[in-house]
Design a protein around this motif. Structure first.
Motif, PDB file in Angstrom:
ATOM      1  N   SER A 229      36.882  33.108  37.046  1.00  0.00           N
ATOM      2  CA  SER A 229      37.718  33.803  38.067  1.00  0.00           C
ATOM      3  C   SER A 229      37.104  33.193  39.305  1.00  0.00           C
ATOM      4  O   SER A 229      37.810  33.041  40.382  1.00  0.00           O
ATOM      5  CB  SER A 229      37.631  35.426  38.087  1.00  0.00           C
ATOM      6  OG  SER A 229      37.917  35.842  36.911  1.00  0.00           O
TER       7      SER A 229
ATOM      8  N   LYS B 128      38.814  29.477  42.204  1.00  0.00           N
ATOM      9  CA  LYS B 128      39.112  30.250  43.447  1.00  0.00           C
ATOM     10  C   LYS B 128      38.527  29.602  44.519  1.00  0.00           C
ATOM     11  O   LYS B 128      39.273  29.396  45.715  1.00  0.00           O
ATOM     12  CB  LYS B 128      38.631  31.870  43.356  1.00  0.00           C
ATOM     13  CG  LYS B 128      39.331  32.510  44.337  1.00  0.00           C
ATOM     14  CD  LYS B 128      40.533  33.062  43.796  1.00  0.00           C
ATOM     15  CE  LYS B 128      41.187  34.125  44.645  1.00  0.00           C
ATOM     16  NZ  LYS B 128      42.215  34.698  44.324  1.00  0.00           N
TER      17      LYS B 128
ATOM     18  N   ILE C 182      42.581  27.705  43.321  1.00  0.00           N
ATOM     19  CA  ILE C 182      43.202  27.592  42.083  1.00  0.00           C
ATOM     20  C   ILE C 182      43.083  29.109  41.498  1.00  0.00           C
ATOM     21  O   ILE C 182      41.895  29.609  41.293  1.00  0.00           O
ATOM     22  CB  ILE C 182      42.633  26.843  40.805  1.00  0.00           C
ATOM     23  CG1 ILE C 182      43.166  25.162  41.476  1.00  0.00           C
ATOM     24  CG2 ILE C 182      43.444  27.074  39.504  1.00  0.00           C
ATOM     25  CD1 ILE C 182      42.393  24.137  40.420  1.00  0.00           C
ATOM     26  N   ASN C 183      44.282  29.955  41.003  1.00  0.00           N
ATOM     27  CA  ASN C 183      44.077  31.253  40.428  1.00  0.00           C
ATOM     28  C   ASN C 183      44.227  31.132  38.856  1.00  0.00           C
ATOM     29  O   ASN C 183      45.365  31.040  38.642  1.00  0.00           O
ATOM     30  CB  ASN C 183      44.862  32.183  41.034  1.00  0.00           C
ATOM     31  CG  ASN C 183      44.744  33.499  40.897  1.00  0.00           C
ATOM     32  OD1 ASN C 183      43.813  33.863  40.134  1.00  0.00           O
ATOM     33  ND2 ASN C 183      45.554  34.338  41.388  1.00  0.00           N
TER      34      ASN C 183
ATOM     35  N   GLU D 178      46.267  34.988  37.210  1.00  0.00           N
ATOM     36  CA  GLU D 178      47.388  35.416  37.959  1.00  0.00           C
ATOM     37  C   GLU D 178      47.891  36.761  38.095  1.00  0.00           C
ATOM     38  O   GLU D 178      48.229  37.363  39.086  1.00  0.00           O
ATOM     39  CB  GLU D 178      48.871  34.294  37.916  1.00  0.00           C
ATOM     40  CG  GLU D 178      49.275  34.840  36.559  1.00  0.00           C
ATOM     41  CD  GLU D 178      48.702  33.570  35.549  1.00  0.00           C
ATOM     42  OE1 GLU D 178      49.504  33.452  34.622  1.00  0.00           O
ATOM     43  OE2 GLU D 178      47.717  33.035  35.627  1.00  0.00           O
ATOM     44  N   ASN D 179      47.475  37.461  37.014  1.00  0.00           N
ATOM     45  CA  ASN D 179      47.847  38.792  36.991  1.00  0.00           C
ATOM     46  C   ASN D 179      46.864  39.495  35.647  1.00  0.00           C
ATOM     47  O   ASN D 179      46.394  39.193  34.974  1.00  0.00           O
ATOM     48  CB  ASN D 179      49.146  39.216  36.577  1.00  0.00           C
ATOM     49  CG  ASN D 179      49.919  38.404  35.288  1.00  0.00           C
ATOM     50  OD1 ASN D 179      49.196  38.273  34.290  1.00  0.00           O
ATOM     51  ND2 ASN D 179      51.055  37.455  35.655  1.00  0.00           N
TER      52      ASN D 179
ATOM     53  N   ARG E 180      47.515  38.540  32.031  1.00  0.00           N
ATOM     54  CA  ARG E 180      46.657  37.337  31.946  1.00  0.00           C
ATOM     55  C   ARG E 180      44.999  37.780  31.633  1.00  0.00           C
ATOM     56  O   ARG E 180      44.409  37.305  30.440  1.00  0.00           O
ATOM     57  CB  ARG E 180      46.669  36.110  32.898  1.00  0.00           C
ATOM     58  CG  ARG E 180      46.048  35.139  32.687  1.00  0.00           C
ATOM     59  CD  ARG E 180      46.607  34.373  31.641  1.00  0.00           C
ATOM     60  NE  ARG E 180      45.948  33.184  31.332  1.00  0.00           N
ATOM     61  CZ  ARG E 180      45.763  32.252  30.454  1.00  0.00           C
ATOM     62  NH1 ARG E 180      46.609  33.039  29.180  1.00  0.00           N
ATOM     63  NH2 ARG E 180      45.260  31.104  30.267  1.00  0.00           N
TER      64      ARG E 180
ATOM     65  N   VAL F 243      42.192  39.052  41.152  1.00  0.00           N
ATOM     66  CA  VAL F 243      43.645  39.088  40.567  1.00  0.00           C
ATOM     67  C   VAL F 243      44.453  40.067  41.824  1.00  0.00           C
ATOM     68  O   VAL F 243      44.018  41.105  41.971  1.00  0.00           O
ATOM     69  CB  VAL F 243      43.670  39.930  39.314  1.00  0.00           C
ATOM     70  CG1 VAL F 243      45.094  40.071  38.783  1.00  0.00           C
ATOM     71  CG2 VAL F 243      42.700  38.960  38.396  1.00  0.00           C
ATOM     72  N   SER F 244      45.363  39.801  41.980  1.00  0.00           N
ATOM     73  CA  SER F 244      46.402  40.396  42.851  1.00  0.00           C
ATOM     74  C   SER F 244      47.327  41.056  42.108  1.00  0.00           C
ATOM     75  O   SER F 244      47.594  40.875  41.017  1.00  0.00           O
ATOM     76  CB  SER F 244      47.174  39.472  43.961  1.00  0.00           C
ATOM     77  OG  SER F 244      48.034  38.352  43.125  1.00  0.00           O
TER      78      SER F 244
END
Length: 230
Positions: free
Chosen positions: A36, A40, A44-45, A48-49, A52, A136-137
């Motif tokens: 993670s 970052k 790069i993520n 993404e959610n 995942r 994570v957004s």
């Protein structure tokens, strides 16, 4: 049967395996934090959610504890045949198939509980850490949690039976390395993640492999009276 299982747990000092399972869970968590944080830094993520995140937890945990189960099979069953200590057990006024069934039930139950506990711990820890770091957004909804809880629970149950497949290969020559290697192959086939997809997502695959695992366990129990220990 429960008494036999309790005796097996005491005999093999199950607390040592529990500590190993906790350490394995913490290593997985550390690896997920690394996955993670490092990307970052370069914008790069990886996750993404939360879907995942849950998917990766599922892959890592199942892979780890299927191999862990192979180690247990080697210690609880195959090693007993290698060192002929199983002959002592067979002198007791207990049917052979009950002794082997108790050993396999311990492995199945331990694997299932470890997978479920590890998934819960990792999911909770990641959620808590993410509330501060925002790796994570997006919002973690109750609907999403329930959906993935059902999916991960099914995968945990299937994996606990699937983990018996290496017993077939290990019992052929009473080989612990063969047992572990075959479990690694199973993990590579079912836990290799490609863009968020792995073979385990095809529902028939875990069901079929779990059925094979059950068949292997059943045959091991059924044929135990025919095995000549020399």
């Amino acid at each position: 049967m429960l008494n036999l299982m309790k005796l097996e747990l005491r005999k093999f000092k199950i607390m040592g395996y529990i500590r190993s399972a906790v350490i394995a869970t913490l290593i997985i968590f550390g690896f997920m934090m690394l996955m993670s944080y490092s990307p970052k830094m370069y914008g790069i993520n990886v996750f993404e959610n939360y879907s995942r995140v849950f998917s990766m937890i599922d892959v890592f945990v199942r892979g780890t504890f299927i191999i862990f189960a192979a180690v247990l099979l080697g210690r609880f069953v195959i090693d007993e045949f290698n060192h002929k200590t199983i002959t002592v057990l067979f002198t007791y006024p207990i049917k052979r198939h009950k002794i082997i069934a108790a050993k396999l039930m311990v492995v199945i139950a331990f694997t299932f509980l470890c997978i479920v506990a590890s998934m819960i711990i990792l999911s909770t820890l990641y959620f808590v850490i993410n509330s501060f770091t925002h790796f994570v957004s997006g919002e973690l909804t109750l609907t999403l949690v329930l959906q993935h809880a059902a999916k991960l629970g099914f995968h945990a149950l299937a994996a606990s039976f699937m983990a018996l497949i290496p017993l077939y290969f290990g019992m052929r020559k009473y080989s612990i390395p063969t047992t572990i290697v075959s479990s690694v192959i199973i993990v590579l086939l079912t836990c290799s993640d490609s863009g968020g997809f792995n073979l385990n997502d095809i529902i028939i695959v875990p069901i079929l492999l779990a059925a094979i695992g059950i068949a292997v366990g059943y045959m091991a129990i059924r044929k135990i009276d025919q095995i000549d220990i020399r």
